[in-house]
Design an enzyme around this catalytic site. Structure first.
Site, short mmCIF file in Angstrom:
data_model
loop_
_atom_site.label_atom_id
_atom_site.label_comp_id
_atom_site.label_asym_id
_atom_site.label_seq_id
_atom_site.Cartn_x
_atom_site.Cartn_y
_atom_site.Cartn_z
N ASP A 182 -3.56 11.85 6.66
CA ASP A 182 -2.99 10.57 6.23
C ASP A 182 -1.53 10.54 6.70
O ASP A 182 -1.25 10.18 7.83
CB ASP A 182 -3.17 10.49 4.71
N ASP A 226 -12.57 12.17 -1.94
CA ASP A 226 -12.72 11.79 -3.34
C ASP A 226 -11.68 10.78 -3.79
O ASP A 226 -10.64 10.60 -3.16
CB ASP A 226 -12.57 13.03 -4.24
N ARG A 250 -17.47 12.26 -3.68
CA ARG A 250 -17.54 13.14 -2.51
C ARG A 250 -18.94 13.18 -1.90
O ARG A 250 -19.12 13.44 -0.71
CB ARG A 250 -17.16 14.58 -2.89
P1 IMP Z 1 -1.44 13.72 3.81
O1 IMP Z 1 -0.61 14.90 3.41
O2 IMP Z 1 -0.75 12.42 3.45
O3 IMP Z 1 -1.86 13.75 5.25
O4 IMP Z 1 -2.72 13.70 2.89
C1 IMP Z 1 -3.63 14.70 2.98
C2 IMP Z 1 -4.62 14.73 1.85
O5 IMP Z 1 -4.60 13.57 1.01
C3 IMP Z 1 -6.00 14.77 2.44
O6 IMP Z 1 -6.38 16.09 2.77
C4 IMP Z 1 -6.83 14.17 1.33
O7 IMP Z 1 -7.17 15.17 0.39
C5 IMP Z 1 -5.91 13.17 0.68
N1 IMP Z 1 -6.16 11.81 1.21
C6 IMP Z 1 -5.39 11.12 2.07
N2 IMP Z 1 -5.91 9.90 2.33
C7 IMP Z 1 -7.07 9.84 1.62
C8 IMP Z 1 -8.09 8.83 1.50
O8 IMP Z 1 -8.05 7.73 2.09
N3 IMP Z 1 -9.12 9.15 0.68
C9 IMP Z 1 -9.22 10.33 0.02
N4 IMP Z 1 -8.30 11.30 0.12
C10 IMP Z 1 -7.23 11.06 0.91
#
Ligand code: IMP
Ligand code: MG
Length: 182
Positions: free
Chosen positions: A110, A166, A172
């Site tokens: 993300d 989730d 999930r």
């Molecule tokens: P980041 O650090 O912002 O890249 O987020 C990483 C983590 O956030 C991922 O490994 C997911 O566990 C969670 N995450 C981010 N976006 C989503 C989404 O759209 N649905 C579910 N989990 C998400």
């Protein structure tokens, strides 16, 4: 009649973004690509718990290079739909990765903050190579300069559930990826 009590709330499964068929097709393509790239080498897949378990187990069945699997669990501080980039290791790898070809397998990137932390931590352990395979990325949200070698699908900036992903630990088990409905 709509239920409002926690636990019996109506399912919040919205528009399906990636169908079960598209997932299967793309994961088989990724497996072939990774098998070609790592030919003659042994691979260590590192799945990031819990979301990547589903993707990893399907992907692994399409790899024909020798491979092992290990897991890491991290908690990212933040709200249920936003990560902060401050990450804590809940479960570390079982094996040392020095000199090994490591492929991190993630469900979704993300902001990229979690991944950026993981890459820094693992790079410090001196693997022979370190790359990333993410089932989903949200290019509009990426705030970190992380290189993702293998991507399943680029998706718009929506919160998604299913196929490992989730919302509050639920959904999930859906065999497809859908948007979380309001
Ligand atoms: P980041 O650090 O912002 O890249 O987020 C990483 C983590 O956030 C991922 O490994 C997911 O566990 C969670 N995450 C981010 N976006 C989503 C989404 O759209 N649905 C579910 N989990 C998400
Ligand atoms: Mg995750």
């Amino acid at each position: 009649m709509a239920q409002t009590t926690a636990g019996t709330a109506a399912p919040r499964i919205g528009e399906v973004l990636v169908t079960e068929d598209r997932l299967a097709e793309r994961i088989s393509e990724l497996g072939a690509e990774i098998s070609r790239d790592y030919e003659g080498r042994e691979l260590l897949l590192v799945g990031i718990l819990k979301g990547a378990v589903f993707f990893l187990s399907d992907l692994m069945r399409h790899l024909d290079v020798p491979c092992e699997v290990d897991f890491m669990a991290v908690a990212s501080y933040g709200s249920s739909t936003d990560s902060s980039g401050v990450v804590r290791i809940l479960k570390d790898l079982d094996v040392p990765i020095q000199g090994r070809h490591v492929l991190i397998v993630e469900d979704i990137v993300d902001s990229g903050l979690t991944l950026s932390y993981l890459l820094r931590t693992m790079r410090a352990r001196d693997p022979a190579s370190l790359d990333v395979c993410a089932l989903l990325t949200k290019p509009d949200r990426l705030r970190s300069n992380v290189a993702i070698r293998y991507t399943g699908f680029e998706i718009p900036n929506r919160f998604v559930i299913g196929y490992g992903l989730d919302y509050g630990q639920r959904y999930r088990q859906l065999p497809y990826v859908a948007v979380l409905a309001d």
